[in-house]
Design a protein around this motif. Structure first.
Motif, PDB file in Angstrom:
ATOM      1  N   GLU A 577      54.913  52.217  22.150  1.00  0.00           N
ATOM      2  CA  GLU A 577      54.653  50.805  22.431  1.00  0.00           C
ATOM      3  C   GLU A 577      53.660  50.239  21.406  1.00  0.00           C
ATOM      4  O   GLU A 577      53.783  49.091  20.974  1.00  0.00           O
ATOM      5  N   ALA A 578      52.701  51.072  21.004  1.00  0.00           N
ATOM      6  CA  ALA A 578      51.748  50.636  19.975  1.00  0.00           C
ATOM      7  C   ALA A 578      52.488  50.297  18.688  1.00  0.00           C
ATOM      8  O   ALA A 578      52.247  49.253  18.058  1.00  0.00           O
ATOM      9  N   HIS A 579      53.423  51.175  18.291  1.00  0.00           N
ATOM     10  CA  HIS A 579      54.155  50.951  17.044  1.00  0.00           C
ATOM     11  C   HIS A 579      55.047  49.714  17.134  1.00  0.00           C
ATOM     12  O   HIS A 579      55.199  48.975  16.146  1.00  0.00           O
ATOM     13  N   LYS A 580      55.632  49.493  18.303  1.00  0.00           N
ATOM     14  CA  LYS A 580      56.450  48.286  18.505  1.00  0.00           C
ATOM     15  C   LYS A 580      55.641  47.031  18.192  1.00  0.00           C
ATOM     16  O   LYS A 580      56.091  46.140  17.440  1.00  0.00           O
ATOM     17  N   TRP A 581      54.421  46.930  18.730  1.00  0.00           N
ATOM     18  CA  TRP A 581      53.614  45.718  18.540  1.00  0.00           C
ATOM     19  C   TRP A 581      53.111  45.616  17.102  1.00  0.00           C
ATOM     20  O   TRP A 581      52.991  44.507  16.561  1.00  0.00           O
ATOM     21  N   LEU A 582      52.854  46.755  16.466  1.00  0.00           N
ATOM     22  CA  LEU A 582      52.442  46.711  15.056  1.00  0.00           C
ATOM     23  C   LEU A 582      53.599  46.271  14.161  1.00  0.00           C
ATOM     24  O   LEU A 582      53.393  45.574  13.161  1.00  0.00           O
ATOM     25  N   ILE A 583      54.827  46.666  14.511  1.00  0.00           N
ATOM     26  CA  ILE A 583      56.014  46.194  13.780  1.00  0.00           C
ATOM     27  C   ILE A 583      56.094  44.674  13.862  1.00  0.00           C
ATOM     28  O   ILE A 583      56.285  43.972  12.847  1.00  0.00           O
ATOM     29  N   LEU A 584      55.956  44.134  15.087  1.00  0.00           N
ATOM     30  CA  LEU A 584      56.072  42.682  15.294  1.00  0.00           C
ATOM     31  C   LEU A 584      54.968  41.925  14.567  1.00  0.00           C
ATOM     32  O   LEU A 584      55.219  40.895  13.922  1.00  0.00           O
ATOM     33  N   ALA A 585      53.737  42.436  14.653  1.00  0.00           N
ATOM     34  CA  ALA A 585      52.617  41.765  13.989  1.00  0.00           C
ATOM     35  C   ALA A 585      52.765  41.823  12.483  1.00  0.00           C
ATOM     36  O   ALA A 585      52.435  40.863  11.769  1.00  0.00           O
ATOM     37  N   SER A 586      53.263  42.948  11.957  1.00  0.00           N
ATOM     38  CA  SER A 586      53.463  43.095  10.508  1.00  0.00           C
ATOM     39  C   SER A 586      54.508  42.105  10.011  1.00  0.00           C
ATOM     40  O   SER A 586      54.342  41.478   8.956  1.00  0.00           O
ATOM     41  N   LYS A 587      55.614  41.966  10.768  1.00  0.00           N
ATOM     42  CA  LYS A 587      56.650  40.998  10.389  1.00  0.00           C
ATOM     43  C   LYS A 587      56.109  39.582  10.353  1.00  0.00           C
ATOM     44  O   LYS A 587      56.568  38.741   9.578  1.00  0.00           O
ATOM     45  N   ALA A 588      55.118  39.295  11.216  1.00  0.00           N
ATOM     46  CA  ALA A 588      54.506  37.961  11.254  1.00  0.00           C
ATOM     47  C   ALA A 588      53.446  37.793  10.169  1.00  0.00           C
ATOM     48  O   ALA A 588      52.861  36.716  10.045  1.00  0.00           O
ATOM     49  N   GLY A 589      53.174  38.860   9.400  1.00  0.00           N
ATOM     50  CA  GLY A 589      52.272  38.756   8.271  1.00  0.00           C
ATOM     51  C   GLY A 589      50.824  39.072   8.565  1.00  0.00           C
ATOM     52  O   GLY A 589      49.950  38.790   7.735  1.00  0.00           O
ATOM     53  N   ASP A 590      50.512  39.692   9.706  1.00  0.00           N
ATOM     54  CA  ASP A 590      49.121  40.016  10.015  1.00  0.00           C
ATOM     55  C   ASP A 590      48.651  41.167   9.120  1.00  0.00           C
ATOM     56  O   ASP A 590      49.230  42.269   9.142  1.00  0.00           O
ATOM     57  N   SER A 591      47.607  40.918   8.318  1.00  0.00           N
ATOM     58  CA  SER A 591      47.161  41.908   7.324  1.00  0.00           C
ATOM     59  C   SER A 591      46.659  43.191   7.980  1.00  0.00           C
ATOM     60  O   SER A 591      46.929  44.303   7.482  1.00  0.00           O
ATOM     61  N   ALA A 593      47.578  44.466  10.854  1.00  0.00           N
ATOM     62  CA  ALA A 593      48.723  45.210  11.396  1.00  0.00           C
ATOM     63  C   ALA A 593      49.478  45.919  10.284  1.00  0.00           C
ATOM     64  O   ALA A 593      49.943  47.057  10.448  1.00  0.00           O
ATOM     65  N   ILE A 594      49.605  45.260   9.125  1.00  0.00           N
ATOM     66  CA  ILE A 594      50.310  45.868   7.994  1.00  0.00           C
ATOM     67  C   ILE A 594      49.602  47.157   7.567  1.00  0.00           C
ATOM     68  O   ILE A 594      50.238  48.188   7.287  1.00  0.00           O
ATOM     69  N   ALA A 595      48.261  47.110   7.554  1.00  0.00           N
ATOM     70  CA  ALA A 595      47.487  48.297   7.173  1.00  0.00           C
ATOM     71  C   ALA A 595      47.641  49.416   8.202  1.00  0.00           C
ATOM     72  O   ALA A 595      47.758  50.600   7.850  1.00  0.00           O
ATOM     73  N   ASN A 596      47.648  49.059   9.500  1.00  0.00           N
ATOM     74  CA  ASN A 596      47.721  50.069  10.558  1.00  0.00           C
ATOM     75  C   ASN A 596      49.139  50.589  10.784  1.00  0.00           C
ATOM     76  O   ASN A 596      49.328  51.657  11.368  1.00  0.00           O
ATOM     77  N   TYR A 597      50.148  49.804  10.339  1.00  0.00           N
ATOM     78  CA  TYR A 597      51.540  50.173  10.560  1.00  0.00           C
ATOM     79  C   TYR A 597      51.859  51.530   9.907  1.00  0.00           C
ATOM     80  O   TYR A 597      52.470  52.408  10.517  1.00  0.00           O
ATOM     81  N   SER A 598      51.402  51.708   8.673  1.00  0.00           N
ATOM     82  CA  SER A 598      51.709  52.954   7.948  1.00  0.00           C
ATOM     83  C   SER A 598      51.064  54.154   8.630  1.00  0.00           C
ATOM     84  O   SER A 598      51.678  55.227   8.749  1.00  0.00           O
ATOM     85  N   ARG A 599      49.822  53.980   9.085  1.00  0.00           N
ATOM     86  CA  ARG A 599      49.134  55.091   9.774  1.00  0.00           C
ATOM     87  C   ARG A 599      49.874  55.460  11.054  1.00  0.00           C
ATOM     88  O   ARG A 599      50.034  56.637  11.382  1.00  0.00           O
ATOM     89  N   SER A 600      50.314  54.411  11.788  1.00  0.00           N
ATOM     90  CA  SER A 600      51.031  54.655  13.046  1.00  0.00           C
ATOM     91  C   SER A 600      52.344  55.387  12.782  1.00  0.00           C
ATOM     92  O   SER A 600      52.703  56.347  13.475  1.00  0.00           O
TER      93      SER A 600
END
Length: 632
Positions: A577-591, A593-600
């Motif tokens: 569920e954490a990764h799902k929300w990071l995917i959505l935030a990254s697509k919306a351009g949140d910097s 979230a983009i940084a945390n997406y790779s770690r997740s």
């Protein structure tokens, strides 16, 4: 009695006033004067208004001067009035110059004229009329009929009814201009439309056949002009042997209180005699009087006048029949009468038809609003602008929307002014122009438009577009909007209080907006619960509010929610569920979230990543269907 909300506003405002903010001191003075949020206390009102005035607040200086001049809430003192008007005038307050001229009066005509002229040059119509009168009479200046005409016309063009009437008289007499009876009738009509009684009676008596049919009537005009001098006694005597035209004018005199005391019973009597004599103007006037009194018969007289071709009667009858709360509601007859009036190019009729069509067919509603808009109806112009802005009923075209907003805004339509300001602010349909945005937004805000007040507050809070950052001004405007219940302003006010580290007030306003569904307020309230700012720290409450914001698509909330699922703050650990929300935030351009997406992603297996992506895709699909209204 004062409401809890008013009291809260007063307490916040007086807090700023005690810090020495002149705008807040002025507002506190007004609240004491009007008993808003606090018991009415004129002594305290004058105290705070004086403090504001002494700090250079021009509206406070002008208000204090008017109190001294009138003796309202303070002992009358012309010297103090003069001093404060002078201080406001020194800061180019146009009405202060005008009032200084009034104080100089006949005792110092040259000084009075100088003040009137300054106010006139600053655009005050009452001062422009005073200058015209001074040039006419030679008060404080050499007589000059050309200058008198110039300044009288300037005031008339700003809508001052007394100037419009005076200008009509100048055209009729050829004073400062060539005689022009058509122009005289035009300005009489403008003044009469504002219910300026002298113009109404002059217009009726000069053109008893109906204003607007002017050319080729000089003989009748001369006779009407002579009849204009007849006193009311002669009119009453004439009425005993008269006709419907005389009876109608007697009714008008009694209704308006012209040359006789106002007497609506007498007005109704004479209108009734004239109406029975088949005078269509009297039939319409009688219908209006009866409707005001809620007396029977109004509809019958409207029908008689409408059948005789009176456009005002056709519109009034159509609107009456279209009214769903009217006992005589008849949709098809109402539409038929509005169509008759519409054929005579009446904008009100087309707008009434459009309002009805809107409930059944958008295509016909669009036609109706467009016709009304082209005939100058400000509300219809605003609706047409909204259609082009949103693509409802027409192809979406922001630049065309701006052109219609401007036409409506120039007529004083507050919502159009607010929308036009927002277009200049965002550069939608027009080049971004912050000074233009602020000008239109202020026009709307002064009429009480809450969205415009919020936009002004946001501009001052951010200092964008070359507008100087001004937090006190931002507080004032956002507070006005928030007090009117505008949710985004309540959210912004919460952020402003956070900036000043008044976390308790911040939490109050964030909660108001959050409970009404504002995503940013929900997110900021959630953060407040995480940090324990203005509320007791509570990760469970933080999670609840951040989820609500994230579900609305707010990227920072989605990014924060992803981290909460990673750390287990306020919710059970759930890496998918954490990764799902990071995917959505990254697509919306949140910097973040983009940084945390790779770690997740590095911590998940392929199946887990696929599941998180599946959940994100489902969320985006549901969200898209909600936005298009296809969420069933």
């Amino acid at each position: 009695m004062t409401s809890g909300r008013d009291k809260a506003i007063f307490l916040r405002t007086i807090k700023s006033a005690r810090l020495g903010l002149p705008d807040a001191q002025y507002e506190v003075g007004l609240m004491y004067a009007n008993g808003i949020g606090v018991a009415q206390d004129f002594k305290q009102a004058i105290h705070w208004i004086r403090l504001s005035a002494e700090r250079g607040h021009v509206p406070a200086q002008y208000l204090l001067a008017t109190r001294y001049a009138s003796g309202v809430a303070i002992e009358k003192n012309e010297h103090q009035a003069f001093v404060w008007f002078l201080r406001a005038a020194a800061q180019e307050h146009p009405k202060a110059y005008f009032r200084l001229g009034k104080l100089h009066g006949a005792a110092h005509p040259e000084a009075a004229f100088a003040c009137f002229m300054k106010a006139a040059e600053l655009g005050t119509p009452e001062a422009q009329l005073a200058v015209a009168q001074a040039f006419t009479k030679g008060d404080g200046v050499d007589p000059d009929v050309l200058q008198a005409f110039h300044w009288c016309k300037a005031a008339a063009e700003q809508g001052l009814a007394a100037s419009q009437h005076a200008l009509a008289e100048m055209y009729a007499a050829g004073q400062g201009v060539s005689p022009d009876l058509d122009a005289a009738f035009f300005w009489y009509r403008r003044a009469a439309s504002q219910r300026y009684a002298p113009a109404q009676v002059a217009m009726e008596l000069l053109d008893s056949e109906g204003v607007g049919r002017i050319s080729g009537q000089s003989r009748r005009r001369r006779a009407a002009a002579e009849r204009r001098q007849i006193g009311v006694d002669e009119w009453v005597n004439a009425a005993e042997h008269g006709d419907a035209n005389v009876w109608y004018h007697l009714g008008l005199m009694f209704e308006l209180g012209m040359a006789v005391p106002e007497d609506l019973i007498q007005a109704e009597y004479w209108y009734s005699r004239s109406a029975h004599g088949d005078d269509v103007r009297a039939q319409l006037a009688l219908a209006k009087l009866l409707e005001v009194r809620q007396a029977p018969g109004a509809g019958n007289w409207l029908l008689k006048a409408a059948e005789r071709g009176a456009v005002d009667a056709q519109v009034a009858l159509g609107q009456r029949l279209l009214g769903a709360d009217n006992a005589g509601h008849d949709l098809f007859r109402g539409m038929a009468w509005c169509l008759k009036a519409g054929e005579q190019r009446d904008h009100r009729a087309w707008r009434a038809l459009a309002d009805i069509f809107r409930n059944c067919t958008q295509e016909l509603a669009t036609i109706g609003y467009r016709k009304a808009a082209e005939l100058g109806d400000a509300q219809a112009q605003y609706v047409v602008a909204q259609q082009y802005a949103t693509g409802v009923g027409v192809f979406k075209d922001p630049s065309v929307a701006v052109s219609w907003y401007k036409l409506s805004a120039e007529q004083g339509h507050a919502e159009a002014q607010s929308a036009l300001g927002a277009c200049y602010l965002a550069g939608v349909g027009v080049a971004s122009d912050f000074p233009q945005a602020l000008e239109w937004l202020q026009k709307a805000a002064e009429q009480g438009d809450a969205k415009a007040q919020w936009n002004i507050g946001s501009i001052f809070a951010s200092g964008r577009g070359g507008i100087k950052r001004d937090l006190p001004a931002a507080f004032v405007w956002c507070n006005k909007s928030a007090a009117a219940g505008f949710v985004p302003a309540q959210a912004t006010l919460g952020v402003l209080f956070t900036r000043t580290r008044d976390f308790e007030q911040a939490a109050v306003w964030l909660r108001k907006a959050a409970q009404l569904g504002d995503a940013e307020a929900q997110y900021n309230l959630g953060v407040a619960y995480i940090k324990g700012q203005g509320v007791s720290a509570d990760l469970g409450e933080a999670f609840r509010w951040i989820v609500l914001a994230a579900e609305q698509g707010l990227a920072p909330a989605q990014a924060r929610l992803g981290l909460m699922y990673v750390t287990g703050d306020g919710v059970a650990l759930d890496p998918i569920e954490a990764h799902k929300w990071l995917i959505l935030a990254s697509k919306a351009g949140d910097s973040g979230a983009i940084a945390n997406y790779s770690r997740s992603e590095a911590q998940l297996g392929l199946m887990q990543i696929a599941e998180a992506q599946r959940r994100a895709d489902i969320w985006m699909d549901v969200s898209a269907r909600k936005q298009t209204g296809n969420d069933k």
